[in-house]
Scaffold this active site. Structure first.
Site, short mmCIF file in Angstrom:
data_model
loop_
_atom_site.label_atom_id
_atom_site.label_comp_id
_atom_site.label_asym_id
_atom_site.label_seq_id
_atom_site.Cartn_x
_atom_site.Cartn_y
_atom_site.Cartn_z
N ASP A 50 0.85 -1.20 0.00
CA ASP A 50 0.00 0.00 0.00
C ASP A 50 0.88 1.25 0.00
O ASP A 50 1.79 1.37 0.83
CB ASP A 50 -0.89 -0.02 1.25
N GLY B 81 -11.04 5.01 2.93
CA GLY B 81 -12.43 4.56 3.02
C GLY B 81 -13.02 4.66 4.41
O GLY B 81 -14.24 4.77 4.57
N SER B 82 -12.17 4.62 5.43
CA SER B 82 -12.67 4.69 6.80
C SER B 82 -13.23 6.07 7.10
O SER B 82 -12.56 7.07 6.94
CB SER B 82 -11.53 4.38 7.78
#
Length: 288
Positions: A85, A210-211
Site C-alpha cells: 500500500d 475509506g474509513s
C-alpha cells in the site's frame, strides 16, 4: 493456498458493480483477524501493508511470510491478494522481489512525467512475474505513515495516461482523505468520479481513505466504478476501543488477564467484526 494477484478479482468487481475490501495489516493479530473475517464470509480479500507498517513488523519478506504462514495455519481457502500500500519506487521493486502478488506504486508526489515513467517501469517488472499493479493520480488527502496528500481531484487526462500503461487498478483523488474525517469535510466529488469512470469504463478504481466516509457515499461510489475499498482507520479504532474497555473493566487484573493473548483478544475480535460488517455492505460475492 498461495497468493493470487488482483487483476481478475477487481476486474470482476468493476463489471459486477461491487467492491472487494483491502485491509491493512499492522501485526500478527491484524493478519489473523482479517483472514478470519474473509474466511467466515467466504469472500476474496486483499491484505496490504504500508511502508511504515512493514518497517515496524520487520520488513516486506517477513510480512509476506507471516501472511502466507497464517493462511496455511488457519486453513484459509478464499483467494488472498498480498499487496503493498502506498509504496514508493524502491518499495515497489522490493515487494516484487519479496513475493508479493500485488503492489501499489504511489508516484503522486512526483512530477507527472516522472510518475508516468516510473509507473511504466513498475508495471513491466511486476507483470513479468504475474503481479498486479495499482497506481495513483491526484493526491489523497491526509497522512498515512508519512505519505501526505492535499486532497486534490485527479486530472482525467492524466488518469487516462496512467491507465494506458497497463495498470490493473487506479487510485484517483475524488475528495477522499486518510485518517479520520473533519467535520467540515465536503464529501466525495461524484462529478469527478463520473468523469473518471466514463473515461476508463473497464478500469477498477480504488477508494483510499475509506474509513469514515458515510456508508451511503461509499455505496454510491461503488455503483459508479470503485472496486477496491481501502480500510485501516476503522479497524484501528475498533481495536483501540475494545482494548480500552477490557482494561477499564479491570479484566487485565483478573487472574492471568494480563497475558497478551487475553489482553489483545477483544481488540482482535473487534477487527474481525469490522471486516465482516464492511464485507456485508460492499457487496463482495462469495468465493467460488
Amino acid at each position: 493456498m498461495s497468493f493470487v494477484n488482483g487483476s481478475e478479482i477487481f476486474s470482476a468487481a468493476r463489471k459486477g458493480h461491487y467492491a472487494v475490501g483491502a485491509f491493512n495489516t499492522n501485526n500478527l493479530e491484524w493478519t489473523r483477524a482479517i483472514l478470519k473475517g474473509a474466511q467466515e464470509k467466504n469472500v476474496p480479500v486483499l491484505i496490504q501493508v504500508s511502508m511504515g507498517a512493514a518497517k515496524y513488523m520487520g520488513g516486506y519478506k517477513l510480512v509476506r511470510d507471516l501472511v502466507a504462514s497464517e493462511m496455511e495455519a488457519m486453513n484459509i481457502t478464499v483467494p488472498v491478494v498480498m499487496h503493498l500500500d502506498h509504496g514508493n519506487y524502491e518499495a515497489a521493486k522490493e515487494c516484487i522481489e519479496a513475493g508479493f502478488s500485488s503492489v501499489m506504486f504511489d508516484g503522486h508526489d512526483l512530477p507527472f512525467e516522472e510518475n508516468l515513467a516510473k509507473t511504466k517501469e513498475i508495471v513491466e517488472l511486476a507483470h513479468a512475474k504475474g503481479i498486479s499493479v495499482e497506481a495513483e493520480v491526484g493526491s489523497i488527502g491526509g497522512e498515512e505513515d508519512g505519505v501526505v496528500g492535499a486532497g486534490e481531484l485527479a486530472d482525467v487526462e492524466e488518469a487516462k495516461q496512467i491507465a494506458a500503461l497497463g495498470v490493473d487498478y487506479l487510485a484517483c483523488g475524488i475528495g477522499n482523505i486518510h485518517g479520520q474525517y473533519p467535520e467540515n469535510w465536503k464529501g466525495l466529488n461524484f462529478d469527478r468520479l463520473k468523469e473518471l469512470a466514463d473515461a476508463m469504463p473497464d478500469m477498477p478504481l480504488v477508494l483510499h481513505g475509506g474509513s469514515g466516509i458515510p456508508q451511503e457515499q461509499v455505496v454510491k461510489a461503488i455503483s459508479m466504478g470503485v472496486s477496491k475499498l481501502n480500510i485501516n482507520t476503522e479497524c484501528q479504532i475498533a481495536f483501540a476501543e475494545a482494548t480500552r474497555k477490557y482494561i477499564e473493566e479491570g479484566k487485565d487484573q483478573q487472574g492471568k488477564g494480563y497475558d497478551p493473548r487475553k489482553l489483545l483478544a477483544p481488540g482482535t475480535q473487534a477487527i474481525t467484526d469490522t471486516v465482516e460488517e464492511i464485507i456485508d455492505w460492499i457487496g463482495t460475492p462469495e468465493a467460488k
